[in-house]
Design a protein around this motif. Structure first.
Motif, PDB file in Angstrom:
ATOM      1  N   ARG A 156      37.499  24.345   3.995  1.00  0.00           N
ATOM      2  CA  ARG A 156      36.265  24.920   3.440  1.00  0.00           C
ATOM      3  C   ARG A 156      35.839  24.183   2.170  1.00  0.00           C
ATOM      4  O   ARG A 156      34.653  23.973   1.930  1.00  0.00           O
ATOM      5  N   GLU A 157      36.822  23.784   1.370  1.00  0.00           N
ATOM      6  CA  GLU A 157      36.513  22.982   0.196  1.00  0.00           C
ATOM      7  C   GLU A 157      35.861  21.655   0.611  1.00  0.00           C
ATOM      8  O   GLU A 157      34.849  21.237   0.037  1.00  0.00           O
ATOM      9  N   LEU A 158      36.427  21.026   1.616  1.00  0.00           N
ATOM     10  CA  LEU A 158      35.880  19.760   2.106  1.00  0.00           C
ATOM     11  C   LEU A 158      34.448  19.935   2.599  1.00  0.00           C
ATOM     12  O   LEU A 158      33.551  19.150   2.246  1.00  0.00           O
ATOM     13  N   ASN A 159      34.217  20.952   3.414  1.00  0.00           N
ATOM     14  CA  ASN A 159      32.885  21.163   3.981  1.00  0.00           C
ATOM     15  C   ASN A 159      31.844  21.482   2.923  1.00  0.00           C
ATOM     16  O   ASN A 159      30.679  21.096   3.040  1.00  0.00           O
ATOM     17  N   ALA A 160      32.270  22.175   1.868  1.00  0.00           N
ATOM     18  CA  ALA A 160      31.320  22.594   0.836  1.00  0.00           C
ATOM     19  C   ALA A 160      31.069  21.534  -0.220  1.00  0.00           C
ATOM     20  O   ALA A 160      29.968  21.462  -0.786  1.00  0.00           O
ATOM     21  N   THR A 161      32.090  20.692  -0.496  1.00  0.00           N
ATOM     22  CA  THR A 161      31.992  19.811  -1.660  1.00  0.00           C
ATOM     23  C   THR A 161      32.184  18.328  -1.367  1.00  0.00           C
ATOM     24  O   THR A 161      31.858  17.483  -2.205  1.00  0.00           O
ATOM     25  N   GLY A 162      32.745  17.991  -0.209  1.00  0.00           N
ATOM     26  CA  GLY A 162      33.075  16.588   0.064  1.00  0.00           C
ATOM     27  C   GLY A 162      34.396  16.157  -0.556  1.00  0.00           C
ATOM     28  O   GLY A 162      34.779  14.988  -0.445  1.00  0.00           O
TER      29      GLY A 162
END
Length: 431
Positions: A312-318
């Motif tokens: 979720r961190e990856l999807n939201a922030t890169g």
């Protein structure tokens, strides 16, 4: 009327004026220097229109444009296939020399050879320089001249070479900036390039906590990492200045910079790793590659908090914290038996710091199929990783707001998945 003789400097993954090797040598040439950047259609055509990395590059180019405008110059930004762009530039200007810094990825090597051959056919001198690494290609090899495939011996040789007194040259360009060609080129908007501004932004890098990096780097809730990786990827910082600083500040941080060069030379010497296992003996593994399970992993709905928070961190922030990257990658390959190529491709779409050599290298490390990889029978337990590195649940609650309100059950039992993974790997390893 004859055209003015000029030199062109081709910006790529080195988007800075200071300590830029190729740019320094271009500015030392006898002709005014036109700085060029090319948005390459071969790369852009595979990206979403709101790609955060394209937005970041455009912002960096705008900063360069601002600095150049202070001295009456400007950046020539072009878009198209690189060969066609260079053919147009040769028609437009009386180019005497072209300078650029080397790139070691397979596509870049092929592209640069085609451009160099074309320029040579037009009697234009082309010069390529080492800039994004301390040691390139075959500078750090074994006594028999073969490349290292295990990190620790590579690192030891790297440090030995570095300590033998090869003082790094810092290329000062400040006094040469007046050598830039004086012309005001049109600077295209993101829309003109065919993109829109992304809502995801690259965080400025922060080196203030590097002295304690070795103590805090595994704990994602501390937010103590440098956010340096996308800046290294696009060359907003000098690797030479960074290594000099890291050697004085924190050897563990320096080791991470050496890992970066290790994976780069692996990719250079073994380009097959882009799509194939480094260890061909692992080619017999029968991946399950269940698309529905892959979708749950991508969306962060596996029922394992450390995995889900990371995705979720990856999807939201890169971004994704490095410790968490290891956990989510291991989970995909080992718990779900989904091929590392699927995970590598997803990270390539999402990561702001996406770098082919590191992404492939780290995914194969997690899968156990790469050089100097984790052994196939090492299967991270995501729950133990959570207890060790986010004991109070600060990181996971940030990204899983429903964690205390009826969070999902694990999609797969750890003990069963571990046994299944080990059995599948064991059966698939070619003798």
């Amino acid at each position: 009327m004859s055209k003015q003789k000029v030199t062109l400097f081709w910006f790529r993954r080195d988007l800075r004026l200071e300590d830029n090797v190729g740019l320094y040598h271009a500015l030392k040439s006898p002709f005014p220097v036109i700085p060029v950047f090319i948005f390459d259609d071969a790369i852009l055509e595979n990206l979403p229109k709101d790609d955060a990395r394209v937005t970041f590059i455009h912002e960096l180019l705008l900063k360069l444009q601002g600095k150049l405008s202070e001295i009456g110059s400007s950046l020539l930004v072009q878009k198209g296939t690189t060969l066609q762009v260079w053919q147009d530039l040769v028609e437009r200007f009386d180019i005497q020399e072209v300078f650029y810094n080397k790139d070691y990825e397979p596509y870049a090597i092929q592209r640069d050879k085609a451009i160099s051959d074309y320029l040579t056919s037009k009697n234009i001198s082309a010069y390529a320089y080492k800039d994004q690494v301390i040691y390139e290609e075959s500078e750090i090899v074994k006594a028999d001249g073969l490349p290292y495939t295990v990190y620790t011996p590579y690192k030891n040789k790297w440090l030995s070479e570095y300590k033998q007194g090869r003082d790094l040259v810092i290329y000062e360009t400040e006094s040469l900036l007046q050598k830039f060609h004086k012309e005001d080129f049109h600077f295209p908007s993101l829309t003109e390039i065919g993109f829109v501004e992304s809502t995801i932004k690259v965080t400025p890098y922060n080196l203030t906590q590097i002295e304690t990096y070795h103590e805090t780097r595994d704990f994602p809730a501390l937010n103590s990492t440098s956010y340096l990786s996308p800046h290294l990827r696009f060359g907003t910082v000098s690797i030479r200045k960074l290594v000099v600083w890291a050697q004085k500040t924190n050897p563990v941080f320096l080791s991470e910079l050496i890992w970066r060069e290790f994976f780069m030379q692996i990719l250079f010497h073994f380009p097959k790793v882009v799509t194939h296992n480094f260890k061909s003996s692992y080619d017999g593994i029968q991946w399950r590659n269940n698309e529905a399970e892959f979708k749950r992993w991508c969306e962060g709905n596996t029922g394992y908090p450390m995995v889900d928070a990371g995705m979720r961190e990856l999807n939201a922030t890169g971004y994704m914290h490095n410790r968490v990257r290891m956990v989510v990658a291991s989970f995909l390959c080992k718990h779900l038996l989904i091929s590392w190529q699927w995970g590598e491709a997803y990270f390539a779409q999402k990561l702001l710091d996406y770098d082919l050599s590191a992404n492939v290298g780290n995914w194969q490390w997690a899968a156990g199929t790469g050089c100097d990889a984790a052994p196939y029978f090492r299967v991270f337990n995501p729950d133990i990783q959570l207890k060790k590195f986010d004991e109070k649940g600060i990181y996971i609650r940030k990204w899983i707001p429903e964690f205390d309100l009826g969070y999902a059950e694990p999609m797969v039992d750890h003990a069963m998945a571990r046994d299944r993974a080990i059995a599948t790997y064991k059966a698939g390893i070619l003798k």
